[in-house]
Design a protein around this motif. Structure first.
Motif, mmCIF file in Angstrom:
data_model
loop_
_atom_site.group_PDB
_atom_site.id
_atom_site.type_symbol
_atom_site.label_atom_id
_atom_site.label_comp_id
_atom_site.label_asym_id
_atom_site.label_seq_id
_atom_site.Cartn_x
_atom_site.Cartn_y
_atom_site.Cartn_z
ATOM 1 N N SER A 1 0.852 -1.182 0.000
ATOM 2 C CA SER A 1 0.000 0.000 0.000
ATOM 3 C C SER A 1 0.893 1.238 0.000
ATOM 4 O O SER A 1 1.863 1.311 0.759
ATOM 5 C CB SER A 1 -0.884 -0.010 1.251
ATOM 6 O OG SER A 1 -1.715 1.130 1.269
ATOM 7 N N VAL A 2 0.581 2.197 -0.868
ATOM 8 C CA VAL A 2 1.323 3.444 -0.968
ATOM 9 C C VAL A 2 0.381 4.576 -0.557
ATOM 10 O O VAL A 2 -0.691 4.725 -1.143
ATOM 11 C CB VAL A 2 1.836 3.700 -2.404
ATOM 12 C CG1 VAL A 2 2.628 4.998 -2.469
ATOM 13 C CG2 VAL A 2 2.659 2.524 -2.905
ATOM 14 N N THR B 1 2.271 -10.176 -9.321
ATOM 15 C CA THR B 1 2.299 -10.173 -10.784
ATOM 16 C C THR B 1 3.656 -9.751 -11.350
ATOM 17 O O THR B 1 3.773 -9.521 -12.553
ATOM 18 C CB THR B 1 1.217 -9.237 -11.354
ATOM 19 O OG1 THR B 1 1.477 -7.900 -10.923
ATOM 20 C CG2 THR B 1 -0.170 -9.659 -10.913
ATOM 21 N N MET B 2 4.675 -9.687 -10.493
ATOM 22 C CA MET B 2 6.004 -9.311 -10.973
ATOM 23 C C MET B 2 6.474 -10.292 -12.040
ATOM 24 O O MET B 2 6.226 -11.493 -11.954
ATOM 25 C CB MET B 2 7.018 -9.278 -9.827
ATOM 26 C CG MET B 2 6.776 -8.178 -8.813
ATOM 27 S SD MET B 2 7.007 -6.527 -9.466
ATOM 28 C CE MET B 2 8.776 -6.490 -9.644
ATOM 29 N N TYR B 3 7.155 -9.783 -13.032
ATOM 30 C CA TYR B 3 7.642 -10.591 -14.141
ATOM 31 C C TYR B 3 8.686 -11.606 -13.671
ATOM 32 O O TYR B 3 8.681 -12.746 -14.085
ATOM 33 C CB TYR B 3 8.241 -9.664 -15.200
ATOM 34 C CG TYR B 3 8.459 -10.308 -16.549
ATOM 35 C CD1 TYR B 3 7.446 -10.315 -17.496
ATOM 36 C CD2 TYR B 3 9.670 -10.895 -16.879
ATOM 37 C CE1 TYR B 3 7.637 -10.879 -18.746
ATOM 38 C CE2 TYR B 3 9.877 -11.471 -18.120
ATOM 39 C CZ TYR B 3 8.856 -11.464 -19.054
ATOM 40 O OH TYR B 3 9.048 -12.034 -20.278
ATOM 41 N N VAL C 1 7.067 -1.538 -8.472
ATOM 42 C CA VAL C 1 6.058 -2.587 -8.577
ATOM 43 C C VAL C 1 4.786 -1.926 -9.089
ATOM 44 O O VAL C 1 4.276 -0.998 -8.462
ATOM 45 C CB VAL C 1 5.796 -3.253 -7.210
ATOM 46 C CG1 VAL C 1 4.703 -4.307 -7.313
ATOM 47 C CG2 VAL C 1 7.081 -3.840 -6.646
ATOM 48 N N SER C 2 4.292 -2.376 -10.219
ATOM 49 C CA SER C 2 3.079 -1.800 -10.806
ATOM 50 C C SER C 2 2.209 -2.892 -11.393
ATOM 51 O O SER C 2 2.703 -3.918 -11.856
ATOM 52 C CB SER C 2 3.436 -0.808 -11.923
ATOM 53 O OG SER C 2 4.057 0.324 -11.395
ATOM 54 N N GLY D 1 2.686 1.879 -9.464
ATOM 55 C CA GLY D 1 3.534 1.923 -8.285
ATOM 56 C C GLY D 1 4.367 3.168 -8.077
ATOM 57 O O GLY D 1 5.133 3.235 -7.126
ATOM 58 N N SER D 2 4.245 4.154 -8.945
ATOM 59 C CA SER D 2 4.988 5.393 -8.723
ATOM 60 C C SER D 2 4.085 6.569 -9.079
ATOM 61 O O SER D 2 3.148 6.432 -9.870
ATOM 62 C CB SER D 2 6.258 5.442 -9.578
ATOM 63 O OG SER D 2 5.948 5.685 -10.936
#
Length: 135
Positions: free
Chosen positions: A26-27, A41-43, A71-72, A80-81
């Motif tokens: 959480s951001v 879901t990271m590659y 991370v997006s 993620g940014s």
């Protein structure tokens, strides 16, 4: 989803246990959650990242850290940014204090994370907070 065939030393398709982590991130910007990017879901898995870093002789020692990078996810609320969330400033975020495209002096960003544990429990990974101060 992976788009290219992996080199044999990175191929985890036949592994019994998946190597990825199901971290829930959480951001928050100034106390308001602005993104929840899906680490699952990271590659690349952490094991693949570590393998790729060390296959050509890079050394690691206990306590060394390495990071995944941004991370997006595919959805807007998973970006993620702030650069991605605002599409390079062209799509401002609506916050209680007004619109925001980039971080400003005084802004506080907090990252929190947890992972699913046994029997529906949560394993908390804590939080980290940073405040933007004038140059």
């Amino acid at each position: 989803a992976r788009t290219a065939e992996l080199l044999p030393y990175l191929d985890d398709a036949d592994d019994e246990e998946p190597g990825g982590f199901d971290l829930r991130i959480s951001v928050a910007l100034n106390g308001q959650v602005i993104s929840e990017p899906p680490f699952s879901t990271m590659y690349w898995t952490a094991a693949q990242q570590l393998t790729h870093m060390t296959v050509n002789g890079a050394s690691l020692r206990t306590g060394d850290l390495f990071a995944s990078g941004t991370v997006s996810g595919a959805a807007r609320e998973q970006r993620g940014s702030l650069l991605e969330l605002t599409w390079n400033g062209t799509e401002p975020l609506e916050l209680p204090a007004g619109k925001r495209t980039f971080l400003e002096d005084g802004d506080e960003v907090t990252l929190t994370a947890w992972a699913p544990g046994p029997d529906g429990t949560r394993v908390g990974l804590g939080e980290v907070t940073g405040r933007i101060v004038p140059a």
